[in-house]
Design an enzyme around this catalytic site. Structure first.
Site, PDB file in Angstrom:
ATOM      1  N   HIS A   1      -5.271   9.372   1.326  1.00  0.00           N
ATOM      2  CA  HIS A   1      -5.227   8.557   2.536  1.00  0.00           C
ATOM      3  C   HIS A   1      -6.018   9.106   3.726  1.00  0.00           C
ATOM      4  CE1 HIS A   1      -3.351   5.399   5.062  1.00  0.00           C
ATOM      5  NE2 HIS A   1      -3.079   4.845   3.905  1.00  0.00           N
TER       6      HIS A   1
ATOM      7  N   HIS B   1       3.733  -2.307   2.987  1.00  0.00           N
ATOM      8  CA  HIS B   1       3.765  -0.974   2.381  1.00  0.00           C
ATOM      9  C   HIS B   1       5.029  -0.824   1.544  1.00  0.00           C
ATOM     10  CE1 HIS B   1       0.956  -0.628   5.724  1.00  0.00           C
ATOM     11  NE2 HIS B   1       0.373   0.331   5.018  1.00  0.00           N
TER      12      HIS B   1
ATOM     13  N   ASP C   1       0.812  -1.223   0.000  1.00  0.00           N
ATOM     14  CA  ASP C   1       0.000   0.000   0.000  1.00  0.00           C
ATOM     15  C   ASP C   1       0.845   1.272   0.000  1.00  0.00           C
ATOM     16  OD1 ASP C   1      -1.941  -1.895   0.331  1.00  0.00           O
ATOM     17  OD2 ASP C   1      -2.877  -0.960   2.082  1.00  0.00           O
ATOM     18  N   ASP C   2       0.173   2.358  -0.337  1.00  0.00           N
ATOM     19  CA  ASP C   2       0.640   3.741  -0.176  1.00  0.00           C
ATOM     20  C   ASP C   2       1.654   4.209  -1.219  1.00  0.00           C
ATOM     21  OD1 ASP C   2      -0.950   3.424   2.019  1.00  0.00           O
ATOM     22  OD2 ASP C   2       0.558   3.921   3.526  1.00  0.00           O
TER      23      ASP C   2
ATOM     24  N   HIS D   1      -6.331   3.166  -3.635  1.00  0.00           N
ATOM     25  CA  HIS D   1      -6.189   3.289  -2.181  1.00  0.00           C
ATOM     26  C   HIS D   1      -6.553   4.715  -1.735  1.00  0.00           C
ATOM     27  CE1 HIS D   1      -4.914   2.037   1.757  1.00  0.00           C
ATOM     28  NE2 HIS D   1      -3.747   2.669   1.774  1.00  0.00           N
TER      29      HIS D   1
HETATM   30 ZN    ZN Z   1      -2.468   2.961   3.429  1.00  0.00          ZN
END
Ligand code: ZN
Length: 468
Positions: A345, A432, A290-291, A341
């Site tokens: 955030h 991540h 993620d991210d 995503h």
């Molecule tokens: Zn995230």
């Protein structure tokens, strides 16, 4: 005058006459073609036997080899119809199509003759979708109007192997496996319940009935691009405002359910020793990152995944895809799945639904712009979601089952223990691709899981097993 004409001579006269004839012919051709005179059609016209309604029947070749399109248009102004249907070299298929067409036409004509005052119309349109070398889906959409509020839209489909002439049923497509049917039915139902355009119009009881795992519920289908589409009639599962609903399931989502001929290319999905498809006991795991994208860490992670021929899923932030579209492209090019995503955030459950959809939509278009392909799954930041969000997001909302806490410990040595201690089949692992420690610890995780016999798949590939 007479003298002049004589001086012109017979050759000039002849040439002038020729010119006049030529011009007249050109003008006539233009006028006739503007009026859509179709000589072929006229010559092919014949009176059909159907309840003695006069119609023009013509057959033309199509852009697809071996597929012809038959057009049948009524000449009777009181009983109008326009019908298009496919014809191949296979008589059994042609008979099956003709049976449907004849029934539709005869029923319509009979209704129209019963009520002499009625204003009616029958239209059957045809869409043809090729798949692979010689598969064709034919979608016949029937719009029937019998005056007043008597209006209905129904769909009939045919799916054939044009090489063998074989008609392919939904049973064949799903390997005659009742479990596959159940998984498919659940996917179709979920897709309808999540469809923004129709979810408010759905009729609960009708929907449940129409998506029960029965073969007959799923016999209107087509493969269009890389999706399996299911057709429902107007009013069948939703009020009229929803029209005739169509469900599109990406083949990648249901790949394991499909007979091998219809699965999408293995190099796109499962490059590592594909197991017997649909084996529920096979060990598989979905790694997720993620991210990102991150210009350095994402690339390192991609290299480690390549080393193990592993496929993974990257849930990207729109705000970062904007800066690193080339990394997003690289992720896709190397066979991984890309998920949405959100843009930057936020905790979605603290936003209005409008803000949530803005987070989703801006990211969806940024990803689409970068990779020329939509994100196929969504993960809410912090896993914070609720029923409204889950229902509104048009792609599957995916959380995780193993949290490596890599964002917290930032320690390469701790990555493997977190996976090992929580390991189970069909797990979805949260990591991540913005922390160096995650890239540094990943090799050990992959080495361990591979030794344990796990296959590394994308989230969309593992979802069908999680829904069982
Ligand atoms: Zn995230």
């Amino acid at each position: 005058m007479q003298e002049r004409r004589k001086r012109r001579g017979p050759i000039i006269d002849f040439l002038l006459l020729g010119l006049i004839v030529t011009l007249t012919t050109i003008i006539l051709v233009i006028i006739l073609s503007k009026d859509e005179f179709k000589f072929q059609k006229i010559s092919a016209s014949k009176e059909t036997d159907t309840e003695s309604v006069n119609s023009n029947l013509s057959t033309e070749s199509s852009a697809f080899p071996g597929i012809r399109i038959v057009t049948d248009v009524s000449n009777d102004k009181r009983i109008p119809f326009a019908i298009h249907y496919p014809q191949t070299d296979n008589e059994v298929f042609n008979d099956a199509v003709l049976q449907y067409i004849t029934d539709s036409k005869e029923n319509y004509i009979a209704s129209m003759k019963k009520d002499k005052e009625a204003m009616g119309e029958l239209n059957i349109s045809l869409e043809t979708f090729p798949y692979r070398e010689h598969y064709y889906s034919f979608v016949l959409t029937k719009m029937l109007y019998l005056g007043g509020a008597n209006h209905e839209v129904t769909t009939k489909t045919f799916f054939i192997n044009n090489e063998t002439g074989e008609q392919i049923t939904i049973q064949t497509l799903l390997q005659n496996d009742e479990n596959n049917l159940s998984t498919l039915a659940a996917n179709v139902r979920k897709d309808l319940q999540k469809n923004l355009q129709i979810k408010d119009e759905l009729l609960t009881d009708e929907l449940l009935k129409a998506t029960e795992p029965k073969w007959s519920n799923f016999n209107r289908f087509a493969i269009v691009d890389d999706s399996l589409q299911f057709y429902f009639d107007e009013y069948e599962i939703a009020s009229g405002a929803a029209g005739a609903p169509i469900v599109k399931l990406p083949l990648s989502l249901i790949n394991p359910l499909l007979a091998s001929d219809f699965q999408i290319a293995m190099e796109n999905v499962k490059p590592t020793n594909p197991p017997p498809t649909g084996d529920p006991n096979k060990k598989r795991i979905a790694l997720t990152f993620d991210d990102g994208p991150h210009p350095k860490v994402t690339e390192q992670i991609l290299n480690i995944l390549d080393k193990y021929h592993a496929k993974a899923t990257f849930f990207m932030l729109g705000s970062r895809v904007q800066y690193y579209p080339d990394i997003a492209r690289d992720v896709l090019a190397r066979g991984h799945e890309i998920g949405n995503h959100s843009w930057n955030h936020p905790v979605l459950t603290k936003l209005t639904q409008e803000q949530v959809m803005k987070e989703y939509n801006t990211t969806a278009s940024e990803i689409e712009k970068a990779i020329n392909h939509g994100a196929t799954v969504f993960r809410p930041p912090y896993g914070a979601t609720n029923d409204t969000i889950n229902a509104e997001i048009p792609v599957p909302v995916v959380l995780w089952t193993i949290d490596t806490l890599d964002w917290k410990h930032r320690n390469a040595q701790q990555l493997l223990p977190h996976v090992k201690n929580n390991l189970h089949n069909n797990a979805i692992v949260l990591m991540h691709d913005i922390h160096q420690s995650t890239a540094d610890g990943l090799d050990a995780v992959l080495a361990y899981l591979q030794a344990q016999g796990y296959e590394f798949v994308t989230v969309s590939e593992i979802l069908p097993y999680r829904q069982k």
